[in-house]
Design a protein around this motif. Structure first.
Motif, PDB file in Angstrom:
ATOM      1  N   LEU A  27      37.409  24.685 148.588  1.00 45.55           N
ATOM      2  CA  LEU A  27      36.716  23.687 149.105  1.00 45.55           C
ATOM      3  C   LEU A  27      36.953  23.674 150.571  1.00 45.55           C
ATOM      4  O   LEU A  27      38.186  23.236 150.667  1.00 45.55           O
ATOM      5  N   TRP A  38      31.097  21.168 152.143  1.00 52.80           N
ATOM      6  CA  TRP A  38      32.016  21.917 151.810  1.00 52.80           C
ATOM      7  C   TRP A  38      31.620  23.450 151.869  1.00 52.80           C
ATOM      8  O   TRP A  38      30.795  23.977 151.036  1.00 52.80           O
ATOM      9  N   TYR A  84      39.385  22.333 141.570  1.00 54.51           N
ATOM     10  CA  TYR A  84      39.052  22.305 142.904  1.00 54.51           C
ATOM     11  C   TYR A  84      40.248  22.213 143.881  1.00 54.51           C
ATOM     12  O   TYR A  84      41.186  21.273 143.418  1.00 54.51           O
ATOM     13  N   ALA A  86      40.782  21.500 147.700  1.00 56.48           N
ATOM     14  CA  ALA A  86      40.308  21.033 148.941  1.00 56.48           C
ATOM     15  C   ALA A  86      41.088  21.278 149.990  1.00 56.48           C
ATOM     16  O   ALA A  86      42.231  20.879 150.111  1.00 56.48           O
ATOM     17  N   GLY A 125      30.334  18.470 145.288  1.00 52.85           N
ATOM     18  CA  GLY A 125      30.459  18.223 146.559  1.00 52.85           C
ATOM     19  C   GLY A 125      30.491  16.794 146.849  1.00 52.85           C
ATOM     20  O   GLY A 125      31.220  16.400 147.912  1.00 52.85           O
TER      21      GLY A 125
END
Length: 169
Positions: free
Chosen positions: A37, A67, A114, A116, A158
């Protein structure tokens, strides 16, 4: 090669890489995988780029997200995947990515680790038409309200990530 035939990195529930798998098999079987992301903020940090996903996306079609990102391909690191996805989806290249945080999101059949990141960008944004149908810069206060509204058409993962980003402050 179709996106369904792409090979992606297969992870276990604890976040360890366990091999490679076809994207179609990962989706059909709800296998653990990783995705990146990237939060694209204006140079002054006051706005975030928010886009609407294509109605043809295999996950969360037609919803909004703040994202850029996607599934980590077989043989690539999350950082490499983040750079690739940012370039593919928004046409943003050559900007430093700052790691933010990692988290696990499980909403079967989606099971994902994820990674980020954040990028600052004031240049042009060029959508990949197969992935994104529209987008705009959104002030942070408007984004927070959009993400906090349970009725807004925001992608679940998200929404989770941006609320965590705001929480971390």
């Amino acid at each position: 090669m179709s996106s369904a035939e792409e090979m992606v990195t297969h992870y276990d529930a604890a976040g360890a890489v366990v091999g490679r798998v076809r994207r179609a098999d990962m989706r059909e079987q709800g296998l653990w995988h990783a995705a990146t992301l990237v939060l694209v903020r204006s140079g002054d940090g006051a706005r975030v780029y928010v886009h609407r996903r294509s109605p043809d996306k295999d996950v969360f079609p037609g919803l909004y997200d703040c994202w850029a990102g996607g599934v980590v391909a077989a043989g690539e690191t999350p950082a490499e995947g983040a750079e690739r996805e940012l370039a593919e989806e928004l046409g943003v290249r050559g900007v430093p990515l700052r790691p933010l945080f990692t988290f696990t999101f499980e909403q079967p059949p989606l099971r994902c680790h994820y990674f980020a990141y954040e990028a600052r960008w004031d240049g042009p944004v060029v959508h990949q038409p197969e992935e994104i149908v529209s987008g705009r810069w959104m002030p942070l206060d408007e984004l927070r309200a959009f993400a906090d509204d349970p009725e807004s058409p925001f992608v679940p993962d998200g929404r989770h990530a941006i609320r965590e980003w705001f929480r971390r402050g």
